[in-house]
Design a protein around this motif. Structure first.
Motif, PDB file in Angstrom:
ATOM      1  N   VAL A  43      -3.682   1.751  -3.724  1.00 48.19           N
ATOM      2  CA  VAL A  43      -4.001   0.961  -2.534  1.00 48.19           C
ATOM      3  C   VAL A  43      -4.487  -0.428  -2.955  1.00 48.19           C
TER       4      VAL A  43
ATOM      5  N   LEU B 267       0.783   4.072  -2.760  1.00 49.20           N
ATOM      6  CA  LEU B 267       0.449   5.470  -2.472  1.00 49.20           C
ATOM      7  C   LEU B 267       1.571   6.410  -2.908  1.00 49.20           C
TER       8      LEU B 267
ATOM      9  N   ILE C 117      -2.529  -3.865  -2.122  1.00 49.65           N
ATOM     10  CA  ILE C 117      -3.107  -4.951  -1.326  1.00 49.65           C
ATOM     11  C   ILE C 117      -3.027  -6.257  -2.108  1.00 49.65           C
TER      12      ILE C 117
ATOM     13  N   VAL D 264       0.837  -1.198   0.000  1.00 55.28           N
ATOM     14  CA  VAL D 264       0.000   0.000   0.000  1.00 55.28           C
ATOM     15  C   VAL D 264       0.878   1.256   0.000  1.00 55.28           C
TER      16      VAL D 264
ATOM     17  N   SER E 287      -4.660   7.074  -6.006  1.00 56.12           N
ATOM     18  CA  SER E 287      -4.504   6.528  -4.664  1.00 56.12           C
ATOM     19  C   SER E 287      -5.364   5.286  -4.493  1.00 56.12           C
TER      20      SER E 287
END
Ligand SMILES: Nc1ncnc2c1ncn2[C@@H]1O[C@H](COP(=O)(O)OP(=O)(O)OP(=O)(O)O)[C@@H](O)[C@H]1O
Ligand SMILES: [Mg+2]
Lengths: 298, 229
Positions: free
Chosen positions: A275, A227, A279, A223, A271
């Motif tokens: 993310v 980001l 993940i 993550v 973003s």
């Protein structure tokens, strides 16, 4: 997971990104490239759609009349045009209006044109209800007596919409392919981290850490990489887009550009994507290790 | 109480590691497990730690059938065990203190609790002075004491040690078993696999011998006592 565990996992995840800095940087670079490509395709497509809309929105053609039509005939023609199915509006656009408009644009140059009298024919701006019936409508308009020609705007519209379709389709596939590439590169980076930390994983398992606890630092790592990539690519894309508009805006006077300030919106979507990809990358890489036990990990 | 009932373990369809093991270990017992290489000692421990599942048979730990523990509950079961490895499994670049604290961090313990508990167990294995040293600077015996401290830190009821003295010299080995013996006196069940018969002889504890995946000798079964040692 309790508060202490969450704190610990976040800290470990950040440590992983740093400890594995070269691979982290590599995957950020790859992801930034992917995001910029994707973002450019989407922005291009958005702007094309807008351009197309602004062309279609007018939904109008110019009907030019033959030179020697007098005002009575003009009134008759207007009635005839209004009778044509699919026509919703018909505005008179006199040769004087046209000449005045061009005079503004051309200035001195216009005087030369003027020498042989007003070169512009009388015309009507005709709006259609349904642009897809363009061909039939134009044929009807052309068949009216004293109509010299009908301006052909559909060619531009058709080209634009074709281009837009092409970009949308290509863009969609690009996005999918690049998302897979991103997941792959992130998961490989994390795999390396996991490989470096396999002893710790085996110890964690032997003292009774939950799978959730074991996974979380690696997901945090993914993550964080996602980001960081999102932020970097938003900044770059923002700069590229602004200069693109500035340069292009100087060449063609098209006012329909999508807002100049794309940064926050782009950052938001990047973003979310970052993310999500982070993940997935984390899960893909750790999955294999969660099934293993003891010595087989080390 | 730990109980193996007719436990069979077959690896890869034809490699029979355990052939119907029956064994009862009462709470608070110190048990040495000996036997030839390949006799199934490690396999027995791996089944106990749920690192492997048995092929048939049943294992009860404090009345719970290990076969019935769902996967997501295994970590919680493991917290009741302390595992000591032959190869120590310590993180070399971390300090003694951090290695032991790690075992508490990863089960979500509170930092304040970690601090006091780690100090306590390091004291127990006589390593308090070295708590800030890196593991890579320690001797084999010291490393294994760190491993022991880590196994103890979450206060398990059972300590499982697979050849804990396999990589350290004889005097140090005695110290390790002596430490285990002291821990045992506080009520912790100890299961220790070893090849070192002379070490076993120095302590007066129950010894079982595995042979080809079955129990061959057991000092609790008095008729075979002499054969074992
Ligand atoms: N993961 C595995 N896969 C396949 N076979 C295995 C595996 N682990 C052990 N075995 C086999 O099971 C048998 C028993 O092995 P185990 O490790 O339990 O013996 P051991 O008594 O601990 O021996 P040692 O004293 O050498 O450590 C051996 O024949 C071994 O080859
Ligand atoms: Mg073994």
């Amino acid at each position: 997971m309790g508060f202490q565990s969450i704190k610990y996992c976040l800290k470990e995840g950040l440590k992983n990104v740093w400890a594995n800095n070269i691979m982290s940087l590599a995957s950020i670079i790859v992801m930034v490239c992917c995001m910029i490509l994707t973002g450019s395709a989407i922005l291009l497509s958005t702007n094309l759609t807008r351009a197309l809309k602004s062309v279609e929105h007018q939904n109008s053609v110019k009907v030019f009349l033959t030179k020697k039509t007098n005002s009575v005939e003009i009134a008759q023609i207007e009635e005839q045009i209004k009778q044509v199915p699919n026509v919703i509006k018909c505005e008179y656009y006199s040769s004087d209006q046209a000449s005045a408009q061009y005079k503004e644009v051309l200035g001195d140059l216009y005087e030369i044109l003027q020498e042989s009298g007003n070169p512009f024919p009388e015309a009507f701006h005709v709006s259609m209800e349904d642009f897809s019936l363009y061909d039939q409508t134009v044929k009807k308009l052309e068949s009216i007596k004293n109509v010299e020609s009908v301006s052909d705007r559909s060619e531009t519209a058709r080209r634009l919409s074709e281009l837009n379709r092409l970009i949308s389709t290509a863009g969609l596939w690009t996005v999918c392919a690049l998302a897979i590439v991103s997941i792959f590169i992130i998961s490989n980076t994390i795999k390396l981290t996991i490989h470096n930390r396999r002893l710790e994983i085996s110890i964690m398992k032997s003292v009774g850490a939950t799978n959730m606890f074991i996974c979380t630092p690696f997901i945090v790592e993914g993550v964080v990489i996602g980001l960081l990539s999102a932020i970097v690519s938003s900044v770059i894309l923002d700069i590229i887009y602004k200069s693109f508009i500035d340069v292009l805006g100087g060449i063609i006077s098209f006012q329909g550009f999508y807002t100049r300030n794309i940064f926050w919106e782009v950052l938001k979507y990047f973003s979310i994507a970052g993310v999500f990809i982070g993940i997935l990358g984390g899960l893909v890489s750790i999955r294999r290790y969660l099934k293993k036990e003891g010595v087989s990990i080390v | 109480m730990i109980e193996f009932r007719n436990v069979v373990k077959v690896y890869n369809k034809n490699n029979r590691a355990l052939e119907g093991l029956n064994l009862k270990i009462p709470d608070g017992q110190f048990l040495f497990v000996v036997g030839a290489s390949g006799s199934g000692k490690s396999t027995m421990l791996k089944i106990l730690t749920k690192e492997e599942d048995c092929t048939t048979g049943k294992i009860y730990v404090n009345g719970v059938n290990l076969n019935n523990i769902p996967k997501r509950k295994i970590p919680y079961y493991r917290r009741s065990l302390g595992i000591v490895f032959q190869d120590f499994r310590l993180i070399e670049k971390m300090t003694v203190y951090d290695n032991v604290a790690f075992a508490m961090h990863v089960i979500g313990a509170h930092p304040r609790e970690i601090e006091s508990r780690v100090d306590y167990v390091l004291n127990l294995v006589d390593l308090r002075r070295k708590s800030r040293s890196k593991v890579c600077e320690l001797s084999g015996g010291e490393k294994q004491r760190v491993g022991l401290a880590r196994a103890l830190v979450n206060n398990p009821g059972i300590i499982i040690a697979d050849e804990p003295t396999g990589n350290i010299d004889p005097e140090m080995s005695y110290d390790i078993v002596n430490l285990l013996s002291n821990i045992n006196k506080c009520g912790t069940t100890i299961i220790m696999v070893t090849h070192d018969i002379s070490l076993v002889k120095m302590f007066n504890y129950r010894v079982v011998e595995l042979s080809n995946g079955v129990l061959r000798n057991d000092t609790d079964n008095l008729t075979h006592t002499e054969e074992v040692v």
